[in-house]
Design a protein around this motif. Structure first.
Motif: not given
Length: 436
Positions: A103-125
């Motif tokens: 349970k805790p491992a799945m929560c962390v993995t989902i947060l990882l890929y969702s947050i950093f995927s959204a941040l990719t939309g703001f990448a400039t380099q």
């Protein structure tokens, strides 16, 4: 007259007319676990495929456009970074899932890929994209190992193969989502990555509704060495399974990126040869791969579970590998126009992509409770690391003078024979309980 007992069904041969359907003993909670785990895997697949469908527009913007070779170099580099991140995440979070719980491992993995995927939309380099793709891959690789273990441990033995097949097949929904978003955003690639933040909402559902499997709780109460790589590779029985499972996954993942994904380029090149403009060909090729071929792959993924119950796990893998070997040259050389290509691609996807459901079924049955997520993570995500050199070899082969895409893809399909041979060194797990 005595009422019938449920125990009488245990002696009925599975698949006979008297046997109840495989889902008869599946509880509402077990369906809930499958739904939650599958939802995480759907967005997991979305994160992996959205880059494949948007990287041309992304790289053209970040590089300033014009240099096709430079775009190809950075595209392959980002993919290699993603494979590396998936390997680290799959093994690392597999170990954490065995030590701390699913349970805790799945929560962390989902947060990882969702947050950093959204941040990719703001990448400039470019370096920002590389770093973010690595962090996304940590979550993507880890989520599979954790969610697949959860499904395998919660479902009853008679339903386990089909549940694992359904779980992996839901990745098709993620691919369709990525294809649809890619078509909607067109060249505005940044919006596609912002969609990736949606799965973060799943964490609330997991925290409220999912319980730790009894098998994992039993392993923890017995004070076994949970999630130990030393024990995994120190015990000959588990080490052999981990090594050959990893090699089997490397064949599947290497051919996925070198052969299966090439369906999009095969369709695009066919259209260009028939005089279609490059821009129009690219859009129609996205539909051919992202929707049509993926539909066939979805059917293949769903079919693997029933095939594994009838032919055994190794028998189902063997069938898929040999049929993939045969369908690849047909897909490369037989279609004479776009319509014919659309007819062949679903069959191509069925066999070449359908075998991947087997990993979510088979790898979880190879390892004991205290090493299950670790072992499965090593097999599937360690296969990503070995697939990276295959990806480089694929790119080099396709760039050789006199070797067009069709010839290169056909040569790469010979790896399916390697996969068939590897099955000789792995055990059959059909009808056997999960190792304790």
């Amino acid at each position: 007259m005595e009422p019938p007992t449920t125990q009488s069904t245990a002696t009925i041969e599975p698949g006979s007319r008297l046997a109840p359907p495989w889902y008869a003993d599946v509880s509402g909670y077990q369906w809930l676990v499958l739904a939650v785990a599958s939802a995480g895997w759907v967005f997991d697949a979305f994160e992996g495929q959205v880059f494949n469908l948007t990287r041309q527009d992304m790289l053209r913007e970040l590089l300033g456009g014009g240099d096709v070779h430079l775009e190809k170099f950075w595209g392959d580099l980002f993919l290699a970074v993603f494979l590396l991140g998936g390997t680290v995440g799959g093994i690392g979070f597999g170990m954490l899932a065995d030590r701390l719980g699913r349970k805790p491992a799945m929560c962390v993995t989902i947060l990882l890929y969702s947050i950093f995927s959204a941040l990719t939309g703001f990448a400039t380099q470019l370096w920002q994209v590389a770093l973010l793709r690595f962090l996304v891959a940590l979550g993507v690789g880890g989520e599979w190992a954790v969610a697949a273990s959860l499904v395998a441990e919660v479902f009853p033995a008679r339903a386990r193969a089909r549940a694992g097949g359904i779980f992996h097949a839901t990745s098709i929904l993620g691919t369709w989502m990525a294809a649809t978003v890619g078509l909607l955003v067109a060249a505005h690639w940044r919006y596609a990555y912002l969609v990736g933040v949606v799965p973060a909402l799943l964490v609330f559902a997991i925290r409220r509704s999912v319980r730790e499997p009894q098998r994992w709780q039993q392993a923890r109460s017995e004070r076994q060495r949970l999630g130990s790589l030393r024990e995994l590779f120190g015990a000959p029985r588990w080490a052999r399974r981990a090594v050959f499972g990893l090699l089997l996954a490397a064949v599947g993942l290497g051919t996925f990126w070198g052969v299966v994904v090439a369906g999009q380029d095969l369709a695009r090149e066919l259209l260009v040869r028939h005089g279609v403009s490059a821009a129009d060909a690219a859009q129609r090729a996205k539909f051919a791969y992202g929707i049509v071929q993926t539909a066939g792959m979805g059917l293949g993924l769903l079919s693997f579970g029933p095939l594994a119950e009838r032919l055994g796990r190794r028998g189902a893998f063997l069938l898929m590998h040999l049929c993939a070997l045969g369908i690849v040259p047909v897909t490369c050389y037989l279609p004479g126009d776009y319509g014919q290509m659309l007819l062949v691609l679903p069959v191509f996807g069925f066999f070449a992509g359908g075998m991947h459901a087997g990993y979510a079924i088979y790898f979880l049955e190879l390892f004991p409770n205290h090493l299950r997520a670790t072992g499965a993570g090593v097999c599937f995500n360690g296969g990503r690391l070995l697939a990276a050199p295959l990806l480089w070899a694929s790119a080099e082969l396709k760039a050789l003078p006199g070797v067009d895409l069709r010839k290169a893809v056909t040569i790469l399909a010979s790896l399916y024979l390697v996969g068939a041979v590897l099955l000789l060194f792995l055990p059959e797990t059909k009808g056997r309980p999960l190792p304790e």
